[in-house]
Design a protein around this motif. Structure first.
Motif, PDB file in Angstrom:
ATOM      1  N   GLY A 119     -12.494  -2.771 -11.176  1.00 28.74           N
ATOM      2  CA  GLY A 119     -11.969  -1.349 -11.355  1.00 28.74           C
ATOM      3  C   GLY A 119     -10.031  -1.934 -10.311  1.00 28.74           C
ATOM      4  O   GLY A 119     -10.841  -2.430  -9.250  1.00 28.74           O
ATOM      5  N   SER A 120      -9.498  -0.425 -10.150  1.00 33.00           N
ATOM      6  CA  SER A 120      -8.626  -0.930  -9.338  1.00 33.00           C
ATOM      7  C   SER A 120      -7.925   0.291  -9.136  1.00 33.00           C
ATOM      8  O   SER A 120      -8.012   0.931  -8.932  1.00 33.00           O
ATOM      9  CB  SER A 120      -6.535  -1.480 -10.471  1.00 33.00           C
ATOM     10  N   VAL A 121      -7.179   0.230  -7.950  1.00 32.16           N
ATOM     11  CA  VAL A 121      -6.999   0.974  -7.219  1.00 32.16           C
ATOM     12  C   VAL A 121      -5.158   0.643  -6.472  1.00 32.16           C
ATOM     13  O   VAL A 121      -4.505  -0.261  -6.697  1.00 32.16           O
ATOM     14  CB  VAL A 121      -7.459   1.291  -5.323  1.00 32.16           C
ATOM     15  N   LEU A 122      -4.350   1.647  -6.693  1.00 37.66           N
ATOM     16  CA  LEU A 122      -2.869   2.055  -6.310  1.00 37.66           C
ATOM     17  C   LEU A 122      -2.254   2.571  -5.775  1.00 37.66           C
ATOM     18  O   LEU A 122      -3.168   3.848  -6.200  1.00 37.66           O
ATOM     19  CB  LEU A 122      -2.227   1.413  -8.282  1.00 37.66           C
ATOM     20  N   LYS A 127       7.579   8.952  -0.536  1.00 43.75           N
ATOM     21  CA  LYS A 127       8.423   9.220   0.311  1.00 43.75           C
ATOM     22  C   LYS A 127       9.544   7.652   1.055  1.00 43.75           C
ATOM     23  O   LYS A 127      10.430   7.545   0.239  1.00 43.75           O
ATOM     24  CB  LYS A 127       8.186   9.397   1.873  1.00 43.75           C
ATOM     25  N   THR A 128       8.816   6.517   0.760  1.00 45.25           N
ATOM     26  CA  THR A 128       9.497   5.177   1.063  1.00 45.25           C
ATOM     27  C   THR A 128       9.328   4.638   0.152  1.00 45.25           C
ATOM     28  O   THR A 128      10.076   3.147   0.113  1.00 45.25           O
ATOM     29  CB  THR A 128       8.178   4.880   2.421  1.00 45.25           C
ATOM     30  N   GLY A 129       8.694   4.336  -1.281  1.00 43.49           N
ATOM     31  CA  GLY A 129       8.355   4.068  -2.672  1.00 43.49           C
ATOM     32  C   GLY A 129       7.935   2.652  -2.145  1.00 43.49           C
ATOM     33  O   GLY A 129       7.270   1.965  -2.837  1.00 43.49           O
ATOM     34  N   PHE A 130       7.021   2.511  -1.006  1.00 44.93           N
ATOM     35  CA  PHE A 130       5.723   1.360  -0.378  1.00 44.93           C
ATOM     36  C   PHE A 130       4.542   1.984  -2.061  1.00 44.93           C
ATOM     37  O   PHE A 130       3.668   2.728  -2.160  1.00 44.93           O
ATOM     38  CB  PHE A 130       5.005   1.308   0.553  1.00 44.93           C
ATOM     39  N   ARG A 131       3.928   0.322  -2.664  1.00 44.31           N
ATOM     40  CA  ARG A 131       2.886   0.542  -3.571  1.00 44.31           C
ATOM     41  C   ARG A 131       2.843  -0.349  -3.432  1.00 44.31           C
ATOM     42  O   ARG A 131       3.379  -1.864  -3.450  1.00 44.31           O
ATOM     43  CB  ARG A 131       3.881   0.743  -4.878  1.00 44.31           C
TER      44      ARG A 131
END
Length: 203
Positions: A119-122, A127-131
């Motif tokens: 399983g993945s979590v993203l 607001k900041t664009g951090f991913r």
């Protein structure tokens, strides 16, 4: 339990009831949005790469529908959480069974055998664009599952709507689960510890 009414908002990018329940158990308040993507159109070499790519595709689909400019201007950040999961059996990736026949074959295979969930979590900070995304793998070992139990499961129908036809918390199957190496929340679609870690990093 610590109070999680924190200075950020959460959007859960999923229509899964299990994921909703797990995130609520973690103490977060959130809004829901589901991503309509063609999951079959995305193919990768490994299950780990696949679930990350699917979580990213879901995030992209949702981002296109949101007024990102508004989120950037807001004082507190909004975090979008997307995730995906597949079942791996003997090296092959299994998605939801196509029909009852396939569900039956899948479950017969688990009998006295084993499968894994990947399983993945993203987490995307709007607001900041951090991913950032990561995956989690859980190994599940089964005792022999009697044919009449398999038939009951198929008749009852839930197995037709889950990846690999794999359930471990269902009352009919629970007695035949021998060992779970990993956490139940991960098998059910959202690993709590990983989600918590990514939320902290995204802030």
């Amino acid at each position: 339990m610590e109070d999680k009414t924190s200075p950020f908002k959460v959007i859960l990018g999923s229509s899964s009831i299990a994921r909703r329940k797990i995130l609520a158990e973690m103490g977060y308040e959130f809004t829901l949005m589901s991503a309509d993507i063609d999951e079959k159109g995305i193919r990768k070499e490994t299950p780990e790469e696949l679930v990350i790519a699917l979580a990213e595709a879901k995030a992209e689909a949702i981002l296109h529908r949101l007024p990102i400019g508004d989120y950037i201007k807001e004082a507190e950040p909004t975090l979008l959480i997307t995730s995906d999961q597949v079942v791996v059996y003997e090296g092959a990736v299994r998605e939801k069974p196509a029909n009852e026949k396939e569900a039956r074959e899948y479950i017969k295979g688990y009998s006295s055998g084993h499968a894994a969930t990947v399983g993945s979590v993203l987490v995307t900070n709007l607001k900041t664009g951090f991913r950032k995304g990561e995956w989690d793998r859980v190994e599940i070992y089964f005792h022999e599952i009697p044919d009449e139990v398999i038939e009951k499961l198929i008749e009852e129908g839930t197995v037709l709507h889950v990846a690999g036809g794999l359930l471990i918390e269902h009352p009919l199957i629970k007695p035949y689960v021998k060992q779970v190496v990993g956490t139940t929340d991960s098998v059910m679609g959202l690993p709590k510890a990983l989600t918590e870690k990514l939320i902290k990093e995204a802030l």
